[in-house]
Scaffold this motif. Sequence first.
Motif, PDB file in Angstrom:
ATOM      1  N   CYS A  47      45.087  37.638  33.409  1.00 18.66           N
ATOM      2  CA  CYS A  47      44.300  37.665  34.630  1.00 18.66           C
ATOM      3  C   CYS A  47      43.412  36.426  34.565  1.00 18.66           C
TER       4      CYS A  47
ATOM      5  N   CYS B  99      44.618  44.525  35.176  1.00 20.50           N
ATOM      6  CA  CYS B  99      43.384  44.040  34.536  1.00 20.50           C
ATOM      7  C   CYS B  99      42.265  45.050  34.799  1.00 20.50           C
TER       8      CYS B  99
ATOM      9  N   ARG C 173      39.130  44.781  34.577  1.00 15.98           N
ATOM     10  CA  ARG C 173      37.964  44.282  35.317  1.00 15.98           C
ATOM     11  C   ARG C 173      38.264  44.216  36.805  1.00 15.98           C
ATOM     12  N   CYS C 174      39.504  43.850  37.140  1.00 10.92           N
ATOM     13  CA  CYS C 174      39.897  43.825  38.563  1.00 10.92           C
ATOM     14  C   CYS C 174      39.806  45.243  39.145  1.00 10.92           C
TER      15      CYS C 174
ATOM     16  N   HIS D  15      39.533  36.809  35.242  1.00 15.66           N
ATOM     17  CA  HIS D  15      38.646  37.400  34.244  1.00 15.66           C
ATOM     18  C   HIS D  15      38.950  36.975  32.802  1.00 15.66           C
TER      19      HIS D  15
END
Length: 369
Positions: free
Chosen positions: A215, A191, A193-194, A218
């Motif tokens: 995920c 992911c 954003r992770c 997010h």
Amino acid sequence: MPGIRAPRPSLLTEPLASYCRQRLAEDPHLRPSALFKEVADLDFQGSRSTFYRELDRRVLVPAGRRETNSQEEDPQIPSEISRTLARRHERTPVLPQRVAPIAGETLSSYLARIARANHLTVTEVLAVLPTWFSTKTNNLDDRAQHHMLAPAATQALHELAHLIGTTPAGLTHALPAFGTDEGPVRATTACHRCTARLGIRQPVPVHLPIHHKVCTRHGIWLSDLGEPHLDVSICPEITAAQHRANRLLRRFTPQQLTLAHQTAVEAVPPWPASPAAVPHHWRYRLLALQTHNHHRGISTELDTYAHAARYPDAIELAAAVLPKHPHDPARSTGENSPDLRTAAPAAHGHFATQDSSPQVRATASGTTR
Ligand SMILES: [Zn+2]
């Protein structure tokens, strides 16, 4: 017809063939031997050679796949590998910059990030590590635990942990190359954003458990390799379906869930039954996802939209075709609603039979995550 021999029925049922196609699409380096193990867990009764023959005939293994795989099964093992390992340890330096591995990250990606963070080339990093690493990263599938590489894996793990100043346990947990978990995986990227939270800007290739599609932190749909991830936060039912899939894994193996899901995907109706049903239909969700992701510069012409949009319906159908009580074959056949049973009869029948196998029961109870 009298006098004409009936063709032998194929042991690889259509749902299983569909399962294999899906697995080969989502994990491009999946070895036929690993796939055989998965279908054997799903009650495929044929021999290994029958399976390979069926795979060629029905699943259409891409040309060149077989050759690649025979190479993967038999990597070039330098004969001095154990000797080099023995005298390594005191020479290995400790790099100044620590780099935490991402869950499921491929070994090549992790080594590249270690090198970049420390202003080195990958070759320079490999030069201070045992040759095990060069051999391992030369093979396309770093999860294949070749019998000649396996004995040196523990030592290699300790060398890498020493080099980057971390614990072997953390590496084993995150990197499938060292992992002992034999569960089936799919190839994707982590992911974004992770990883952005960790300051990583480039995509991180990972192998995730096959059921892991979203995920949930997010609301990101983790598309198959080569397709961009989708923001699915606009459809919370997609994230909810991932949670539901996770709960199903308390009672079923990832293979069972994937087979049921794959069968269900084909049973999801393409159009709503009535205009009133449109706002609840996956086509409506598809439009919402396309509109929402279009402004992120993502083309609306991708298969991954349909996969994500259909996911809640498919998981609901999958939950319906999986037996309610995996440990009780008698009850498992009688509790599903009749319309769903007709929607995906093959999967239902398959699981009802499979249920009585003690081997499957044992695996099912062992997969609580
Ligand atoms: Zn995330």
